[in-house]
Design an enzyme around this catalytic site. Structure first.
Site, PDB file in Angstrom:
ATOM      1  N   HIS A 252       0.813  -1.157  -0.014  1.00 25.83           N
ATOM      2  CA  HIS A 252      -0.208   0.129  -0.137  1.00 25.83           C
ATOM      3  C   HIS A 252       0.916   1.507  -0.128  1.00 25.83           C
ATOM      4  CE1 HIS A 252      -4.164  -0.885   1.419  1.00 25.83           C
ATOM      5  NE2 HIS A 252      -4.058  -1.542  -0.040  1.00 25.83           N
ATOM      6  N   ALA A 253      -0.340   2.573   0.094  1.00 25.88           N
ATOM      7  CA  ALA A 253       0.936   3.818   0.019  1.00 25.88           C
ATOM      8  C   ALA A 253       2.203   3.635   0.630  1.00 25.88           C
ATOM      9  CB  ALA A 253      -0.450   4.750   0.280  1.00 25.88           C
TER      10      ALA A 253
END
Lengths: 598, 108
Positions: B34-35
């Site tokens: 994820h980010a």
């Protein structure tokens, strides 16, 4: 050059003939789609890099200022810095710029769109949404590009002359975009996206310029500087028109403008049918400044003053004094004509200083009267200001989104409280101000006869009533085709409310777009509504329809409409009748109805 | 245990990775790439001059690009291949393999 005809949805009447100017997809920035001279390539590359550098510096400065306790914000800045440094963004924008020899803005725009295409295919919704960060970062760089443009003055400006009026085109326009538009330079609008109720239409109608939306192939077919005809009457965009077509449209444009002159000249005359039925035509406004336009277009008062603006777009909630001053000015400018103040009609998410609520479905959530009842002090502040302002003119107060008697009584209870307070404080206020309510929820329609004795007037808000009755979010393109203003259920609902109100001897007005639709107005007249409240620019045309019609024929039309059991039958009926009776209005007005079907 | 790595000198077929290093890695943290993990991974990769690619099936991402890494949408348990070419390729792959094992510094 070959003539090409593109089709779309007409949302604002009129004809324009002129040169195209394309607006950047995400708005804000006007992007030239012209290739630049190869000599300027180096300059554009430099500009792009400089804008990235500046954006980076800006974020780093911001990061330094973040206090340690706000670490979460910092991680967002961090990830934006990462995106700024990402070879996929700056690198690919540079490559596109060199390959296509175009302006930095357009290259960046394309780079972002390429990334967006890849992200759109990602299944994980969390990751997919990160495209918003990319867009935010690119907006930041775009801003610096625009500033750099200004710094570098002449050279850059020469590439984008907006000295003449242009036909503004875009993939889509959002409310935010329109703030930046130099309105006086725009002769018409056309967008690839958008439907009947899109923001572009609202903007165009308020500027009284032609507009066509939902034009497929627009971005692909049309280039900056192309000569186009925008036909806001029939929903066409004609690119590189032939000589003969230009002639025909020149004539049509002349006729349209002449028609407008005629209706504007007559707009101050009362809206009365030839057989003596008088109906009031009021204006809907959102800003106090619009009152001039409302009265100039023949408005007989303000039938709906949307009071939200003072509570939004600012740092602090307005004080009672500030509201009072605003309301007093409006009431006294309009006097002796009436101004109907609708109390706050938004949710907490739009109001400054109110803790936001986490709601899955805000349209059916804590908004309008429900929000006000929960924030009693805020509500009372507004009511007190209206009560006091009413002394300076002919004001009325109206509650939005009432669902039943209990809610209405709660609102009236707070009104009574405000009156008692003012009384006790010795502050002068209007004691006999009429109190009304919006009828816009199906529940209020069904029990209209129970609500009518409790108020001085009804105002039927058709936009919401249609959405709630048919269960349609009209901005949702998958179901917007079901947004049918003349659905039998809608027509019957309106009639039911008008009859219930009249039996109780109260006034019933209609606000909402239906009240300014040339096809729908005769039906409302057949119901003998007391007033229509519509956008200022629509007033002259609607008054002209009323002045040419007879109440008898409107009643006949209503009877036929009530006898039909499907939307297409109703639409056909209305189309035939109205077309025959008011050919000019039909030709020169855009309608909400989907009249092509059947 | 040494990372599962081998120097790619397997003849003509992989001529383009002659000086390259390849290693299998696995996404261990709960959130997957994820980010935040993707940002950290890109940051780590940017410390090296080598060209570093992350391969997942048909998809390939530039390990120095957070955007590219995100598009792999690699979830927990997902196996990937690290491919590096250039001066410090060996160090880069070792470092990043270790970084994968440490769950990119994520707690879970």
């Amino acid at each position: 050059m070959v003539q090409t005809i593109l089709h779309g949805i007409p949302v604002s009447a009129g004809i324009s003939i002129g040169k195209v100017y394309f607006m950047h997809r995400a708005g804000m920035h006007v992007v030239s789609h012209e290739p630049v001279h190869p000599d300027r390539l180096g300059y554009e590359l430099e500009r792009l890099d400089m804008a990235f550098d500046r954006a980076r510096q800006e974020l780093k400065d911001a990061l330094d200022k973040v206090p340690p306790e706000l670490k979460e914000h910092a991680s967002l800045i961090d990830s934006h810095l990462m995106i700024l440094a990402d070879p996929k963004l700056q690198g690919s924008a540079r490559r596109i710029l060199e390959e296509q020899c175009i302006e930095a803005e357009w290259a960046l725009d394309q780079a972002v769109e390429r990334i967006a295409d890849v992200f759109a295919a990602i299944e994980d919704p969390y990751i997919r949404e990160r495209i918003q960060d990319v867009r935010a970062v690119s907006e930041r760089v775009m801003n610096h590009l625009a500033l750099l443009d200004r710094d570098n003055g002449a050279a850059a400006l020469a590439a984008k002359p907006l000295s003449n009026r242009v036909v503004l085109m875009a993939n889509d326009l959002t409310p935010a975009d329109t703030i930046e538009i130099e309105v006086e330079k725009i002769m018409s609008l056309a967008t690839e996206q958008g439907g009947k109720t899109s923001h572009t239409g609202i903007l165009a109608r308020s500027l009284q310029i032609p507009a066509v939306v939902g034009v497929s192939g627009l971005c692909e077919t049309v280039k900056d500087g192309d000569l186009v005809i925008v036909d806001g009457l029939n929903g066409k965009v004609i690119v590189n028109p032939e000589e003969a077509v230009l002639g025909t449209y020149g004539d049509l444009k002349y006729q349209f403008e002449k028609y407008h002159q005629t209706i504007n000249q007559a707009c101050q005359l009362p809206a009365e049918t030839t057989d003596g039925f008088r109906i009031m035509v009021y204006a809907n406004i959102e800003l106090a400044e619009e009152v001039t336009a409302a009265l100039d277009h023949g408005g007989e008062g303000i039938g709906l003053y949307r009071t939200e603006y003072a509570f939004m777009h600012r740092r602090q909630l307005p004080t009672e004094e500030e509201l009072y001053e605003e309301y007093k000015d409006l009431a006294s400018i309009c006097a002796p004509r009436r101004v109907v103040f609708r109390t706050l009609d938004v949710g907490g998410d739009k109001i400054v200083g109110v803790e936001p609520t986490d709601e899955a479905n805000p349209a059916m959530g804590l908004r309008a009267i429900r929000f006000c009842l929960r924030h009693e002090e805020l509500f009372k502040r507004q009511i007190r200001a209206i009560l006091r302002a009413a002394l300076h003119g002919n004001a009325a107060l109206m509650f939005p989104m009432i669902s039943g008697l209990r809610e209405l009584n709660q609102a009236k209870f707070i009104l009574a409280k405000a009156q008692r307070e003012l009384e006790a404080e010795g502050v002068p206020y209007a004691k006999d101000m009429p109190i009304g309510m919006m009828v816009e929820l199906p529940s209020a329609v069904v029990i209209a006869e129970m609500l009518a004795p409790e108020v001085d007037f009804f105002s039927i808000g058709t936009n919401d009533l249609i959405q709630y009755s048919l269960g349609i979010d009209r901005t949702n393109r998958y179901v917007s085709y079901l947004y049918q203003p003349l659905h039998p259920a809608v027509v019957r609902s309106i009639k039911h409310v008008v009859d219930a109100g009249h039996r109780e001897g109260i006034e019933v007005n209609v606000c909402g777009e239906l009240a300014s639709d040339p096809y729908c107005v005769p039906i409302l007249m057949g119901m003998q509504v007391d007033g229509l409240s519509i956008a200022p620019q629509a007033i002259p045309g609607i008054k002209r329809i009323i002045r040419q019609a007879t109440l008898e024929e409107c009643k006949d039309l209503l009877r036929d409409v009530l006898a039909a059991n499907t939307v297409s039958k109703i639409n056909r009926q209305v189309k035939e009748t109205v077309f025959k009776r008011f050919p000019e209005e039909v030709m020169f007005f855009s309608s909400l109805l989907d009249l092509d079907e059947g | 245990m040494k990372p599962n790595e081998r120097t790619a000198s397997r003849g003509d077929l992989e001529e383009d990775v002659v000086s390259g290093v390849v290693a299998e890695v696995c996404v261990l943290n709960e959130q997957g790439l994820h980010a935040r993990p993707a940002a950290k991974l890109a940051q780590e990769a940017q410390k090296f001059v080598a060209d570093i690619q992350l391969v997942s099936g048909d998809a390939q991402a530039d390990c120095k690009s957070i955007l590219d890494i995100l598009t792999l949408a690699a979830a927990q348990g997902c196996g990937l291949e690290l491919r590096a070419t250039g001066a410090d390729a060996q160090e880069a792959v070792e470092h990043l393999t270790e970084f994968f094992k440490r769950r990119f510094g994520e707690k879970r």
